[in-house]
Every structure is written in C-alpha cells, then in structure tokens.
Write an enzyme that holds these catalytic residues in place. Structure first.
Site, PDB file in Angstrom:
ATOM      1  N   ASP A 113      -5.002  -8.081   9.485  1.00 40.94           N
ATOM      2  CA  ASP A 113      -6.403  -7.625   9.554  1.00 40.94           C
ATOM      3  C   ASP A 113      -7.400  -8.689   9.086  1.00 40.94           C
ATOM      4  O   ASP A 113      -8.521  -8.776   9.602  1.00 40.94           O
ATOM      5  CB  ASP A 113      -6.613  -6.303   8.794  1.00 40.94           C
ATOM      6  CG  ASP A 113      -6.088  -6.318   7.372  1.00 40.94           C
ATOM      7  OD1 ASP A 113      -5.441  -7.309   6.978  1.00 40.94           O
ATOM      8  OD2 ASP A 113      -6.313  -5.331   6.637  1.00 40.94           O
ATOM      9  N   LYS A 122       0.849  -1.199   0.000  1.00 40.42           N
ATOM     10  CA  LYS A 122       0.000   0.000   0.000  1.00 40.42           C
ATOM     11  C   LYS A 122       0.882   1.245   0.000  1.00 40.42           C
ATOM     12  O   LYS A 122       1.893   1.292  -0.674  1.00 40.42           O
ATOM     13  CB  LYS A 122      -0.976  -0.059   1.180  1.00 40.42           C
ATOM     14  CG  LYS A 122      -1.883  -1.286   1.087  1.00 40.42           C
ATOM     15  CD  LYS A 122      -2.739  -1.521   2.280  1.00 40.42           C
ATOM     16  CE  LYS A 122      -2.032  -2.341   3.322  1.00 40.42           C
ATOM     17  NZ  LYS A 122      -2.909  -2.921   4.328  1.00 40.42           N
TER      18      LYS A 122
HETATM   19  C1  BGC Z   1      -1.339  -6.539   2.858  1.00 38.83           C
HETATM   20  C2  BGC Z   1      -2.138  -7.529   3.661  1.00 38.83           C
HETATM   21  C3  BGC Z   1      -3.416  -6.906   4.180  1.00 38.83           C
HETATM   22  C4  BGC Z   1      -4.181  -6.269   3.022  1.00 38.83           C
HETATM   23  C5  BGC Z   1      -5.473  -5.605   3.463  1.00 38.83           C
HETATM   24  C6  BGC Z   1      -2.200  -5.882   1.797  1.00 38.83           C
HETATM   25  O1  BGC Z   1      -1.487  -4.873   1.158  1.00 38.83           O
HETATM   26  O2  BGC Z   1      -0.238  -7.159   2.243  1.00 38.83           O
HETATM   27  O3  BGC Z   1      -1.376  -8.026   4.748  1.00 38.83           O
HETATM   28  O4  BGC Z   1      -4.200  -7.892   4.789  1.00 38.83           O
HETATM   29  O5  BGC Z   1      -3.368  -5.315   2.389  1.00 38.83           O
HETATM   30  O6  BGC Z   1      -5.250  -4.611   4.397  1.00 38.83           O
END
Ligand code: BGC
Length: 473
Positions: free
Chosen positions: A200, A164
């Site tokens: 999460d 992200k």
């Molecule tokens: C992460 C995950 C997370 C998901 C939703 C992804 O970018 O790698 O660990 O569960 O985002 O938040």
C-alpha cells in the site's frame, strides 16, 4: 481542552510521573533516528539483510508513470479491516476510480485457513465482475497486499509474515499471487490478465498527486504503519545494477524486533506485545498504529486507576478488556474545540460504564494526548531519517520533496498530522517536505504500477525484436 489546567497540582505531578516514559524528547528522537538509519543500512546490505528487523524490501518498481500509460484495470486492496475490489481507468496523464465494492472480511477468515481467505477474495471479485458486466473480460490486475512480502518479480511475492489482525495458516513463505490465481481457477467463472503486486505504501507513492506532482516517499499510518521511498540502486546491494533508483518498502513496523528499541519500551508496550496475535514482531508498529493506540491508552488508564489516580480507584471491566477503548475515541477526546472534546469524553466514559468525575475527564485527555503525540513523534523520527538519507544520497544541502500519506490515524486524528510535520521539521531542518494526502492511493496506485509494468514489458519486447532484427540484418 488543555488537559493539565484542571488537574490539581499534586495529582498532576503523580500522573505525569506515570506518563514520563511515554514522552520522547528531541534528544531521544535523534537517538531513535540514528538507530533507524543503522537498521536501514542493515536491511539494504547484501550479507546483513537476513537478520535485519527493518527489512528494506526491493519492490522492483523503478519507474513512476510517464503519462503514456492507459487501459482498464482491476485493483484489489487487502490489508486493513476491509477488502476492496475496484475498477480503475488509466488514461493519458490521469487515473480514475470507476466503481468499487467493499467486502468485509469476517474475523474467523482473518485467522482461518489461507485457502478460505483467497476463496473469499475470489468470491468477492466474482460478485463485483458480475455487477459490472465484466465476467467475459480478462483485465490486468493490480493487487495491493499490505503485508511484508519478499518480492521476486512484479508478479511473484512471498509473504514473510502476517501483521495487524491477520494470521491465516498456510500463507507465510508462499507466493501470494499464486494462491490468488489458484482460488480464481477453483471457481472457473472468470479470468484475470497480468498481475502486479504492490504494497500500500508503494501504491500511495505512485498515485499521490499524479500527474501533477511526483512523490518519492510515502507513509501509511492506519491500522498498521509503514513507509517506502526511492533509493539509489547503488545502495540496494541485494539487486543487481548500479544505475537509477528503486522503490524500497522499508517495513519500518519491524523496527525494534531485534531489541534495538528495548530501552524505549514501556510496561504498556510489553503488555500489548504479550497479548498480541504476533508476539515479538512489529515492535515499532505496536507503538504507533491504529490497531494498538486505543489499547495502549486503556492500559495506561488501568494503571492510573490501580494506583488510585483515576476513576476512584475502581478498575472496571472496560479497563480490563482488550479492544474496549477504541482508537477512534482518542480522536473524539482530543477534538480541538474544548466543549466538544469534554462532551465526547463524558459520553465515551459513560458508555464504558466508568465511574468518573470532572478531573478524570482531563486526566483521560492528557493520557490520549501523550499516546498520540508519542506515535506522531516516532513516525517523525523515522521519516526524518529517510528524508535526510535521500538528501545525503544526492549530495544536497537542502532537499525539497513530496510525501504521500494515507491511513486513518493520520487522516482522522485532529492534531496528528500537525505534530508529525512539526517534529520532522525539527529533526530534519534541511528537508522541506510537502505532505499530500492520497485519495484512493491503494487502488489507483496498484493500477498505475500494473500499467507501468505493462508499458515497460511492451518497450522491452520492442527492444528485443529490434535487436533480433539487427542481428538478422
Ligand atoms: C505491513 C505493511 C503495510 C502497513 C500499512 C504493516 O503491518 O507490514 O506492509 O504497509 O502495515 O498497511
């Protein structure tokens, strides 16, 4: 708004030609599902997991709450756009969020030094504890950290990579719990008890519907995307033991990082990746999640404009600037009430200073619809694969199960959930899934995982002392 009705046939055909690679037929989705299943196996395999793009991370969560857990917990939630601190009370057969505080994370901290990030988190915790008069207490902590982590134990979790909008230096490859504890220690103004780290998805699965129903799959479709589910231990080759089950954090966002989705990637997906802060990783996530959908739409609109099919061929600044076309615009434009949808589109395009006419409004709608549908269908293909896998693991003809869901895209987009559910039914007709939206899943779930870990530790201490007594006798 029916995007296609008001577009003259010739223009419509030309626009559709551009959109064609973004439309995934059931046959293509079945193909994607098969590839995903192969990647899941690779991720679970002892000798193959190192090179798997779908990491299938063991979470060491083997048990769901049995209703006897209780106590007061602190919970942290880091992973989206904000950071939250919460106080959660777990009572017999119930869990309640008491108070919480949201702390925004400034952009410079999201991509700054790791120590800065953890100092910021510790400072927010300190402020919250002050406001709650809890500074003197040592509460156990559930830490929802929504990034791919190699979990060594429930309180030892090594960050594999940032995803992200985050990219803090000095954290990848390190134990995140240790970094948090060190930041708390530097402050010297409060303490925490035992810590449980949770993704999460896992928090959502644990808390969804608790205590009435029991989820064994959870998906997140928000800023990022991911899923977890309960896998049979005999298939989790990386962890010793054959009995029972363990929750696996699939990290499905990484699907395609080894090139396995290359033939489905469009020029727009490649451009999103090329300009991202984490090039070459989280390919599947970049086609699906809220962090990227707005920009995909923007790139398609830009291309249509360059080809003189939109906005009188005038490629303006808004079409060339990343982040200008926000993901939430897609939901506003696709409002099921035609009048509201049209009005919203008009307002958005005016604010973006685009030179549009009425036909343009319909073309923009069609583009948004195509991109959000593709996202829902890709999620459906992966989710159908997981559901079918659970069904086959259990040798069942039909599987009835509950899926916990969270994330802004799923919650806020007017038709996303419907599209996703419809497509899962088509792709996994033997699976009857009930979808439950999680309320505060990350916070409550982290507290529940901590509570279960404490219960199990207590029980194993009791067992140990029993066996010591047996030996003495
Ligand atoms: C992460 C995950 C997370 C998901 C939703 C992804 O970018 O790698 O660990 O569960 O985002 O938040």
């Amino acid at each position: 708004m029916t995007g296609s009705v008001s577009i003259p046939p010739q223009l419509k055909a030309q626009v559709e030609e551009h959109l064609e690679p973004l439309i995934l037929s059931d046959e293509k989705l079945r193909d994607i599902s098969q590839r995903f299943l192969k990647e899941m196996d690779k991720g679970l395999g002892k000798s193959t997991h190192h090179r798997a793009s779908v990491k299938m991370l063991p979470t060491f969560v083997r048990a769901t709450p049995d209703g006897t857990e209780k106590g007061d917990f602190l919970a942290l939630d880091l992973g989206g756009t904000n950071f939250r601190v919460l106080r959660v009370q777990v009572m017999e057969h119930a869990v309640k969020k008491m108070d919480s505080q949201i702390c925004p994370i400034p952009q410079e901290i999201m991509v700054g030094r790791g120590t800065q990030l953890f100092d910021h988190i510790a400072a927010c915790m300190s402020e919250f504890l002050d406001s709650q008069n809890l500074k003197g207490e040592t509460l156990p902590l559930g830490f929802t950290f929504s990034f791919p982590c190699e979990q060594k134990e429930i309180d030892k979790s090594i960050l594999i990579r940032w995803t992200k909008g985050f990219n803090c230096s000095g954290v990848e490859g390190k134990d995140v719990v240790k970094l948090l504890k060190e930041a708390i220690h530097r402050r010297r103004d409060f303490n925490i008890g035992s810590v449980a780290m949770v993704n999460d998805t896992v928090g959502t699965m644990m808390s969804c519907g608790y205590p009435n129903s029991h989820c064994e799959i959870a998906i997140i479709i928000g800023t990022g995307t991911n899923a977890c589910y309960m896998e049979d231990m005999k298939n989790v080759q990386r962890v010793q033991g054959e009995d029972g089950q363990m929750c696996i954090n699939t990290e499905w966002g990484g699907f395609g990082d080894d090139g396995s989705l290359d033939d489905f990637l469009t020029e727009f997906d490649r451009e999103i990746d090329r300009t991202s802060i984490n090039r070459g990783v989280h390919t599947f996530e970049k086609m699906i999640s809220g962090m990227y959908l707005g920009d995909i739409v923007r790139l398609v609109l830009k291309k249509l404009t360059e080809d003189k099919l939109l906005f009188k061929g005038k490629v303006s600044d808004a079409l060339c600037t990343a982040g200008k076309f926000e993901t939430k615009f897609i939901s506003d434009i696709e409002k099921p009430d035609t009048k509201i949808g049209i009005e919203n589109t008009r307002k958005i395009l005016t604010d973006l200073k685009l030179d549009f006419d009425t036909v343009d409004l319909h073309v923009v709608h069609l583009v948004c619809q195509t991109i959000s549908k593709r996202s829902a269908h890709l999620c459906a293909a992966a989710l159908a694969t997981i559901a079918n896998r659970i069904r086959e693991n259990r040798g069942l003809e039909r599987l009835k199960s509950t899926v916990g869901v969270d994330g802004t895209v799923y919650r806020k987009h007017p038709t996303f959930s419907e599209e996703l559910q419809k497509k899962v039914k088509t792709l996994a007709p033997e699976c009857e899934l009930t979808f439950l939206i999680s309320e505060d899943g990350s916070g409550k779930g982290a507290a529940l995982v901590t509570a279960v870990a404490e219960r199990l530790a207590r029980q194993s201490r009791l067992l140990d002392s029993d066996s010591e007594n047996d030996e003495e006798n």
